[in-house]
Write a protein that holds these residues in place. Structure first.
Motif, short mmCIF file in Angstrom:
data_model
loop_
_atom_site.label_atom_id
_atom_site.label_comp_id
_atom_site.label_asym_id
_atom_site.label_seq_id
_atom_site.Cartn_x
_atom_site.Cartn_y
_atom_site.Cartn_z
N THR A 87 1.14 -1.25 0.15
CA THR A 87 0.45 0.07 0.02
C THR A 87 0.79 1.15 -0.57
O THR A 87 1.35 1.27 0.68
CB THR A 87 -0.92 0.26 0.85
N ASP A 127 0.24 4.75 4.33
CA ASP A 127 0.23 5.02 5.16
C ASP A 127 -1.46 3.67 6.13
O ASP A 127 -2.57 4.77 6.01
CB ASP A 127 0.92 5.77 6.24
N ALA A 128 -1.02 2.46 5.35
CA ALA A 128 -2.84 2.17 5.71
C ALA A 128 -3.16 1.48 7.03
O ALA A 128 -3.96 1.54 7.46
CB ALA A 128 -2.78 0.33 5.72
N SER A 129 -1.94 1.89 7.97
CA SER A 129 -2.17 2.38 9.14
C SER A 129 -2.89 3.11 10.13
O SER A 129 -3.52 3.57 11.02
CB SER A 129 -1.33 2.00 10.61
N PHE A 160 -8.96 -8.06 8.01
CA PHE A 160 -8.43 -7.30 8.42
C PHE A 160 -7.06 -7.94 9.51
O PHE A 160 -7.17 -7.80 10.57
CB PHE A 160 -8.94 -6.15 9.46
N ASN A 180 -0.15 -2.48 7.63
CA ASN A 180 -1.03 -1.20 8.19
C ASN A 180 -0.45 -1.11 9.34
O ASN A 180 -1.27 -0.60 10.77
CB ASN A 180 -2.28 -2.31 8.53
N THR A 198 -2.15 -2.60 13.45
CA THR A 198 -3.69 -2.36 14.04
C THR A 198 -5.07 -3.28 13.27
O THR A 198 -5.39 -3.12 13.45
CB THR A 198 -3.74 -1.02 12.93
N GLY A 199 -4.33 -3.99 12.27
CA GLY A 199 -5.26 -5.07 12.12
C GLY A 199 -5.64 -6.49 13.06
O GLY A 199 -5.40 -6.34 13.95
#
Ligand SMILES: NC(=O)c1ccc[n+]([C@@H]2O[C@H](COP(=O)([O-])OP(=O)(O)OC[C@H]3O[C@@H](n4cnc5c(N)ncnc54)[C@H](OP(=O)(O)O)[C@@H]3O)[C@@H](O)[C@H]2O)c1
Length: 244
Positions: free
Chosen positions: A91, A94-96, A199, A205, A208-209
């Motif tokens: 990604t 920043d997918a987090s 997730f 991420n 954070t999933g």
């Protein structure tokens, strides 16, 4: 009967690593694809220490020479491929922190290009290089690791999805690849499916999933060991089909 041969791209960590572990425990020879020789060797060694038949294969999905070399090596050493898991993915934002992702109206085209290069073009390159080997398998399986974020559904009962244009668009396009390859391979033993692992806490991420990588990998591995009566050209999650 020789062991089934499975190649997992981006298998040095995260969902790819856990998928390699599950398929290794199923008795498959797992080819741990990784763009970093150091990280790939370490991951394969960890699995081998667990008693699994795991071997590192150098594979950068965005590097044509690396893809070609991997296919040649697999042909020379195994003569065929039974499972291809197109797992490597990025990604570019920043997918987090979805809030850090620019809205579509201000996203940089370069971010879209980056996501498509790895998550879509890379899958085409690897799939086309490996297909001659998969066609030699009595039951070839291709698993494209997609995401619920690639779904275009507008069903109000679906949980809201972060509007990450580069990533989400790349996963929608990956789903289009699944349909396209399944169409070409209809009538052959090769099945092609997209999966949504859910997730899961990985580097992608910032951990954070809400699910473990092993839980996500179980969904991926499930599509890799589908029986002959299983679907092809489908988009599958733990809860069943995902709306396109
Ligand atoms: N985690 C989730 O919640 C979630 C949900 C839905 C879908 N997915 C998908 O699951 C897949 C795996 O993600 P993850 O969560 O496990 O993330 P991750 O821990 O960041 O792992 C990504 C893997 O892809 C590799 N990779 C990236 N670019 C590559 C390239 N050009 N060539 C070869 N390998 C490359 C990475 O290698 P390096 O270590 O060298 O960077 C790494 O091994 C991705 O396709 C992702 O989109 C994840």
């Amino acid at each position: 009967m020789t062991a089934q041969i499975a190649l997992i791209t981006g298998a040095n960590k995260g969902l790819g690593f856990e998928t390699a572990r599950i398929l290794g425990r199923e008795g498959m020879t797992v080819l741990v694809g990784a763009r970093s020789a150091d990280l790939g060797e370490k991951a394969a060694a960890t699995l081998a220490e667990e008693g699994l038949d795991a071997r590192f294969v150098h594979l950068d999905v965005t590097d044509a020479a690396s893809v070609e070399a991997a296919a040649k090596r697999i042909e020379a050493e195994h003569g065929r491929l039974d499972v291809l898991v197109n797992n490597a993915g990025i990604t570019p934002t920043d997918a987090s922190d979805p809030a850090s992702s620019p809205p579509p109206s201000s996203v940089s085209p370069d971010l879209v290009r980056m996501a498509l290069e790895t998550n879509v073009v890379g899958v085409v390159a690897v799939t086309n290089a490996m297909l001659p080997l998969l066609r030699r398998s009595p039951a070839g399986r291709i698993v494209n690791v997609s995401s619920n974020l690639g779904s275009l559904t507008t069903d109000p009962s679906t949980p809201p999805r972060p509007n990450l244009l580069p990533y989400n668009t790349s996963k929608t396009a990956l789903n289009a690849l699944t349909v396209a390859y399944a169409g070409e391979l209809a009538g052959t033993p090769v099945k092609v499916n997209s999966v949504a692992p859910g997730f899961c806490a990985t580097d992608l991420n910032g951990h954070t999933g809400t699910r473990t990588p092993a839980q996500g990998a179980a969904v991926i591995a499930g599509a890799a060991v589908l029986g002959d009566d299983g679907p092809t050209g489908a988009f599958i999650s733990e809860d069943g089909p995902v709306p396109w």
